[in-house]
Design an enzyme around this catalytic site. Structure first.
Site, PDB file in Angstrom:
ATOM      1  N   HIS A  65       0.854  -1.197   0.000  1.00 55.39           N
ATOM      2  CA  HIS A  65       0.000   0.000   0.000  1.00 55.39           C
ATOM      3  C   HIS A  65       0.883   1.237   0.000  1.00 55.39           C
ATOM      4  CE1 HIS A  65      -4.162   1.623   0.986  1.00 55.39           C
ATOM      5  NE2 HIS A  65      -3.393   2.698   0.952  1.00 55.39           N
ATOM      6  N   HIS A  89       1.274   4.874  -2.326  1.00 59.46           N
ATOM      7  CA  HIS A  89       0.742   5.731  -3.389  1.00 59.46           C
ATOM      8  C   HIS A  89       1.856   6.485  -4.112  1.00 59.46           C
ATOM      9  CE1 HIS A  89      -3.637   5.534  -2.409  1.00 59.46           C
ATOM     10  NE2 HIS A  89      -3.182   5.208  -1.206  1.00 59.46           N
ATOM     11  N   ASP A 138       1.589   9.255  -5.950  1.00 59.05           N
ATOM     12  CA  ASP A 138       1.505  10.704  -5.758  1.00 59.05           C
ATOM     13  C   ASP A 138       1.663  11.096  -4.293  1.00 59.05           C
ATOM     14  OD1 ASP A 138      -0.884   9.496  -5.126  1.00 59.05           O
ATOM     15  OD2 ASP A 138      -2.163  11.016  -6.025  1.00 59.05           O
ATOM     16  N   GLY A 197      -9.463   7.861  -2.590  1.00 58.46           N
ATOM     17  CA  GLY A 197     -10.078   9.172  -2.444  1.00 58.46           C
ATOM     18  C   GLY A 197     -10.957   9.205  -1.214  1.00 58.46           C
ATOM     19  N   HIS A 243      -9.766   0.465  -0.797  1.00 59.88           N
ATOM     20  CA  HIS A 243      -9.658   1.316   0.388  1.00 59.88           C
ATOM     21  C   HIS A 243     -10.958   1.206   1.181  1.00 59.88           C
ATOM     22  CE1 HIS A 243      -6.159   3.311  -1.403  1.00 59.88           C
ATOM     23  NE2 HIS A 243      -5.991   3.959  -0.250  1.00 59.88           N
ATOM     24  N   GLU A 302     -11.070   3.096   6.774  1.00 62.66           N
ATOM     25  CA  GLU A 302     -10.146   4.160   7.162  1.00 62.66           C
ATOM     26  C   GLU A 302     -10.969   5.356   7.660  1.00 62.66           C
ATOM     27  OE1 GLU A 302      -6.374   6.714   5.339  1.00 62.66           O
ATOM     28  OE2 GLU A 302      -7.874   5.878   3.976  1.00 62.66           O
ATOM     29  N   ASP A 339       1.623   3.912   3.099  1.00 60.50           N
ATOM     30  CA  ASP A 339       0.539   4.706   2.527  1.00 60.50           C
ATOM     31  C   ASP A 339       1.125   5.824   1.675  1.00 60.50           C
ATOM     32  OD1 ASP A 339      -2.056   5.398   1.929  1.00 60.50           O
ATOM     33  OD2 ASP A 339      -2.426   6.456   3.799  1.00 60.50           O
TER      34      ASP A 339
END
Length: 371
Positions: A25, A27, A29, A186, A213, A216, A313
């Site tokens: 996991h 990302h 960006d 998102g 996702h 969370e 993350d």
């Protein structure tokens, strides 16, 4: 345990950074080097809040430590803005792999949403191609340094837009050219996986794996939808699954827990939880239990037999690395090397790879920890 300025620590005489790791996991960006952001922003005429890399790193960490996923996600406006050209995407992807290799990662999956990188007139396929080119450059650079690493793409759709069917088809088109799975990301609360049932139905028909996702910013209903509507083989975060566990009694250090049906299903099916300790604190995902690492239900889930994995993350927003996350957990919960190895084996077993390659990964982890 002392964690040094690079996030490393020594456990049982072994550098945690030197151990073989699996990152599930992570990302794209959320993993830009601050100096890269400043350079790309300058080329694109984009203002940055800080001109010094160290100051910009501090800015990200401060803004991300908000206790809210919605506020946390606002920092991505800057990172995505500098990732709108083929050259920028390729550079960021190459550096991403280089940074994973330096962190001791031997297999990683990078998730990112191509639909957010089209402002420079790239098509979806051109964006994926640019990232894949960067990944392969990074793998080649690592190999030249004697480091073997493999990275696959998790093609991601944004859960608050309506492009998921299109993104699902994009992912399947690239399944033999670098794409290993699909995700939605998102704002979670208010945007359940059920909104994307058409995309998930298509992916299921194509036998294409999904991680979703869930658990969370939203609770058990989100996790339930990820499993039922999304056919999730892994849960992105999933930390709030602990809400389906009731502590009945305690006797010394022994805790007696009653499982809800959802928690029992996830545990018994060995569905991996992609836990990201530092990020979970920043976004308020563990607010029900507290605000410190000691309050994180990670250890409870681990002791109860869930397939917990450790993840970053977003390296930039959390100012972290996989090495640092493992060191923090070991320091907080008195974990041993055997525990850290278990986390990597869980991740390897949950990787979106053919079974033969997962078995090979498991062997490499065993050999690395044995040394």
């Amino acid at each position: 345990m002392a964690i040094d300025q690079h996030g490393d620590a020594v456990l049982e005489g072994v550098s945690i950074r030197s151990l073989p790791k699996v990152s599930l996991h992570d990302h794209l960006d959320g993993a830009l080097r601050p100096e890269t952001i400043i350079e790309l922003a300058g080329e694109a005429g984009i203002e940055v809040p800080e001109e010094d890399p160290d100051d910009l790193a501090d800015w990200f960490a401060e803004k991300s430590d908000s206790g809210s996923l919605v506020e946390y996600l606002k920092t991505f406006d800057l990172t995505t803005s500098v990732m709108q050209s083929r050259e920028a995407l390729t550079r960021v992807a190459r550096e991403f792999v280089e940074d994973l290799a330096a962190d001791g990662v031997i297999y990683g999956e990078v998730r990112w949403a191509p639909e957010q990188h089209l402002q420079g007139a790239l098509t979806l396929d051109e964006a994926v191609e640019a990232v894949q080119e960067g990944i392969e450059e990074g793998e080649d650079a690592a190999a030249a340094d004697g480091v073997d690493i493999r990275v696959g793409q998790l093609i991601t759709a944004m859960r608050h837009t309506d492009r998921s069917p299109e993104i699902a088809k994009l992912a399947v088109r690239w399944r033999t050219r670098g794409a290993v799975g699909f995700d939605i990301a998102g704002p979670e609360d208010g945007f359940p996986p059920s909104r994307h049932r058409k995309a998930f139905d298509y992916l299921a028909a194509k036998f294409f794996p999904t991680t979703v996702h869930a658990g969370e910013a939203a609770g058990l209903d989100s996790i339930r939808s990820a499993l039922i509507d999304g056919r999730a083989l892994r849960l992105g975060h999933g930390v709030r699954l602990a809400e389906d566990l009731e502590i009945v009694s305690r006797e010394g250090e022994e805790v007696f827990v009653q499982f809800g049906d959802l928690a029992r299903w996830v545990r018994d099916r060995e569905i991996p939880l992609e836990l990201s300790p530092s990020s979970n604190l920043q976004t308020g995902a563990i607010a029900r239990w507290g605000e410190t690492m000691e309050d994180h239900p990670f250890d409870l889930l681990y002791q109860l037999g869930f397939a917990v994995t450790v993840n970053v993350d977003n390296r930039t927003m959390s100012a972290t690395s996989l090495t640092r996350e493992l060191a923090l957990l070991a320091s907080t919960f008195d974990y041993t090397l055997d525990d850290l190895e278990e986390f990597q084996l869980n991740a390897a077993a949950g990787a979106f790879l053919p079974v033969e390659e997962r078995e090979e990964l498991i062997e490499l982890i065993g050999e690395g920890f044995a040394q």
